[in-house]
Design a protein around this motif. Sequence first.
Motif, mmCIF file in Angstrom:
data_model
loop_
_atom_site.group_PDB
_atom_site.id
_atom_site.type_symbol
_atom_site.label_atom_id
_atom_site.label_comp_id
_atom_site.label_asym_id
_atom_site.label_seq_id
_atom_site.Cartn_x
_atom_site.Cartn_y
_atom_site.Cartn_z
ATOM 1 N N SER A 131 0.813 -1.215 0.000
ATOM 2 C CA SER A 131 0.000 0.000 0.000
ATOM 3 C C SER A 131 0.846 1.265 0.000
ATOM 4 O O SER A 131 0.314 2.362 -0.053
ATOM 5 C CB SER A 131 -0.911 0.021 1.235
ATOM 6 O OG SER A 131 -1.746 -1.103 1.242
ATOM 7 N N GLY A 132 2.146 1.110 0.097
ATOM 8 C CA GLY A 132 3.039 2.260 0.134
ATOM 9 C C GLY A 132 3.318 2.765 1.533
ATOM 10 O O GLY A 132 3.953 3.793 1.718
ATOM 11 N N ASP A 133 2.832 2.061 2.543
ATOM 12 C CA ASP A 133 3.022 2.471 3.936
ATOM 13 C C ASP A 133 4.385 2.055 4.461
ATOM 14 O O ASP A 133 4.855 0.951 4.198
ATOM 15 C CB ASP A 133 1.975 1.810 4.847
ATOM 16 C CG ASP A 133 0.567 2.245 4.546
ATOM 17 O OD1 ASP A 133 0.362 3.411 4.180
ATOM 18 O OD2 ASP A 133 -0.343 1.404 4.687
ATOM 19 N N THR A 134 4.982 2.936 5.247
ATOM 20 C CA THR A 134 6.165 2.566 6.015
ATOM 21 C C THR A 134 5.683 2.125 7.397
ATOM 22 O O THR A 134 4.510 2.312 7.743
ATOM 23 C CB THR A 134 7.127 3.763 6.184
ATOM 24 O OG1 THR A 134 6.471 4.765 6.971
ATOM 25 C CG2 THR A 134 7.565 4.331 4.843
ATOM 26 N N ALA A 135 6.583 1.612 8.191
ATOM 27 C CA ALA A 135 6.217 1.236 9.561
ATOM 28 C C ALA A 135 5.796 2.475 10.354
ATOM 29 O O ALA A 135 4.907 2.400 11.206
ATOM 30 C CB ALA A 135 7.386 0.534 10.242
ATOM 31 N N LEU A 136 6.398 3.632 10.066
ATOM 32 C CA LEU A 136 5.995 4.861 10.763
ATOM 33 C C LEU A 136 4.565 5.250 10.424
ATOM 34 O O LEU A 136 3.825 5.723 11.291
ATOM 35 C CB LEU A 136 6.941 6.015 10.457
ATOM 36 C CG LEU A 136 6.573 7.334 11.159
ATOM 37 C CD1 LEU A 136 6.589 7.177 12.687
ATOM 38 C CD2 LEU A 136 7.497 8.463 10.721
#
Length: 173
Positions: free
Chosen positions: A76-81
């Motif tokens: 989805s393009g999400d980083t862990a942050l």
Amino acid sequence: MAGSHVGYAALYKAIRIGDWDAVNEFLQHQPNTLSGEITATSDSALRIAVDAGNLSIVEKLVQLMHEEDLEIRDNSGDTALHMAAVYGKYRMAECMVSKNTKLFTTGNSSGSLPVPVNLAISFGHMKLARYLYCLTPPEYLMPERGDNGGDIFVEKIYTGTLGKTARTILFPV
């Protein structure tokens, strides 16, 4: 997990239950796993630890990771942050950004995902939002850089965190 990610089932489980000894042992044998995708949806070990809400595992993984590894994105393009912002995980976010300050300004690869501060506001995590906002470079929130600055303002109105006075000024009755 399917396909080539099946070999990571033990690591996935160890992260989810918070078994650092098992996680560490797995990483000793397969160190590249630390910066790789371990699920079919491209989740990293760090992303799974955030999702599991396991601060101790997050802190230990971040310690072992290279700065750029914190920028790894899922499908989805999400980083862990981004996920820490969605879940309101202040200490996890603090741990990650102390190692990589570029994370403050990281939207997703298509540019459609807001920076982490916007997500924290959207999900009502005001303590985390204030922290991220104070550390987000102001130039990144300017109109010429996209909608992030305006979105922060809109989200603060929507969530009621600007206060009664600001609403009266913006929307007189």
